[in-house]
Design an enzyme around this catalytic site. Sequence first.
Site, short mmCIF file in Angstrom:
data_model
loop_
_atom_site.label_atom_id
_atom_site.label_comp_id
_atom_site.label_asym_id
_atom_site.label_seq_id
_atom_site.Cartn_x
_atom_site.Cartn_y
_atom_site.Cartn_z
N ASP A 39 0.78 -1.25 0.00
CA ASP A 39 0.00 0.00 0.00
C ASP A 39 0.81 1.30 0.00
O ASP A 39 1.79 1.42 0.73
CB ASP A 39 -0.86 0.09 1.26
CG ASP A 39 -1.59 -1.17 1.59
OD1 ASP A 39 -1.58 -2.12 0.78
OD2 ASP A 39 -2.17 -1.22 2.69
N GLU A 222 -10.54 -2.31 4.03
CA GLU A 222 -9.19 -1.85 4.34
C GLU A 222 -8.98 -0.46 3.71
O GLU A 222 -9.70 -0.06 2.80
CB GLU A 222 -8.14 -2.82 3.78
CG GLU A 222 -8.29 -4.23 4.36
CD GLU A 222 -7.12 -5.15 4.01
OE1 GLU A 222 -6.47 -5.61 4.95
OE2 GLU A 222 -6.87 -5.40 2.83
#
Length: 495
Positions: A39, A222
């Site tokens: 990420d 998420e």
Amino acid sequence: MTSEQLQKARTFEETYGPRVPESERPLFHVTAGVGWLNDPNGFSVYRGEYHLFYQYHPYSTHWGPMHWGHLKTKDFLKWERLPVALAPDCEYDRDGCWSGGAVELPDGRQLLMYTGRRAQEENGMEVAYQTQCLAVGDGRDYQKYEGNPVLTAENLPDGCSPHEFRDPKMWREPDGAYRAVTVTCAADGSGAVLLWGSGDGFSWRFESVLERCRNEYGAMWECPDFFPLGGRQVLIVSPMEMRPMGLEFHAGYGTVCMIGSYNREDGAFSREAVQSLDYGLDFYAAQTLETLDGRRVMIAWMQNWATVACQAHGIRCYGEMTIPRELSLRGNRLIQNPVRELERYRVNPVVYRGILLSEETSLEGVRGRVLDMTVSVAPTSENGYRWFKVRVAKDGERETTVQYEPESGVIEIDRSRCGAPYDITHVRKFLARRQNGKLKLRFVMDRHSLELFVNDGEQAASLLLYAPESADVISFEADGGIVRMDIEKYGLEMP
Ligand code: FRU
């Protein structure tokens, strides 16, 4: 003070980063210093530059105890690497410094907020706790805050899980107050986004439950982000375990964009429209910032958790980000286009207008794997055409295709023959807005990736290509009619 773990990661990166062959990296997309990247984190403005951190495991090309890697840029394309920012070196984050955000403090320091993960054995099982933690620094070196963790199970509203409580994205409101969103898992076993507030960035309180999944869009959520855009408010999340819904949402790890309104008084978000963020094969965990000139720019991990084992042998660097994209709204749709700065790197224009096409055709000067190419097609007769197809990253053996069927409005991406070492998901279909067979496709390619922007950003679709760079042929074909085609193609170069 630099801990032993952080120093070790920095030295490792300095030693092995330069040994990654340039051919293994894209030209202008962000990759890890060395090893593994997931990420984007802390995508934000600091001292007039754009900083990007990322989930980082330098020691292998697989996910492991998370560090934060770090880069900065002035134009989103040319990046300067900075030393590793965070290592899992404290009791509360000993199993990983997970995703989070960053802001600039009024005193000139940079504040990072991340999820500290700590696992322990309970009744013979490993149980992990997730808390929110801070680190403060000067844009290069960071000190973890002595008051860590700043948000724990005790701050969570009833029914929310301390085992699934993560990914704080933080920003500063115009009045100077700080806000953050995190995800958690609610009592129904599915995700929720929580809103948190702070006067100084260090002491945080729960404000509201912004949105709940209710097992509708996947299960656990998420990486949330929440921002104003064009007078509305946008919430983005990356759900796990999505069920497919028509051609809008595919199964597994997805991304969802909710457009609505936000009442600052009571912290309530009202959802008015929902869409996929990206319609391709590889896109997750997007994060945004507001640029110095007021644009909302988004970057994401160009990958899907389900396919991370599909790695070529012997690589030293795995994972890349998408090109940063400018966001806007057109009615109830999110529009995304590559940052305008990309145009500065265009070289060698090749332009064709009014090509009449049916059989598979390649055009002089139109090939390559690092390029920015816009193709517009329109039918030449009332009868239209059955399908139009672009083949890229092609050689005698391999190709990746993008096909459009005007009748159904379906765009199909197929990389089954792109040369991937495993039989992962290779085909994705989605619906483009139908406009009498007229279609505009922008291909941004950077060695092993393709990002497709449909009809000036109404849809984006990102995917990795596994064909060797020598597979650089591009061809065009139409079936069931003749189409008129315009092409504008540029190479891209980093001076
Ligand atoms: C999303 C994610 C986050 C987590 C991080 C760990 O890809 O699972 O929720 O913070 O990756 O690396």
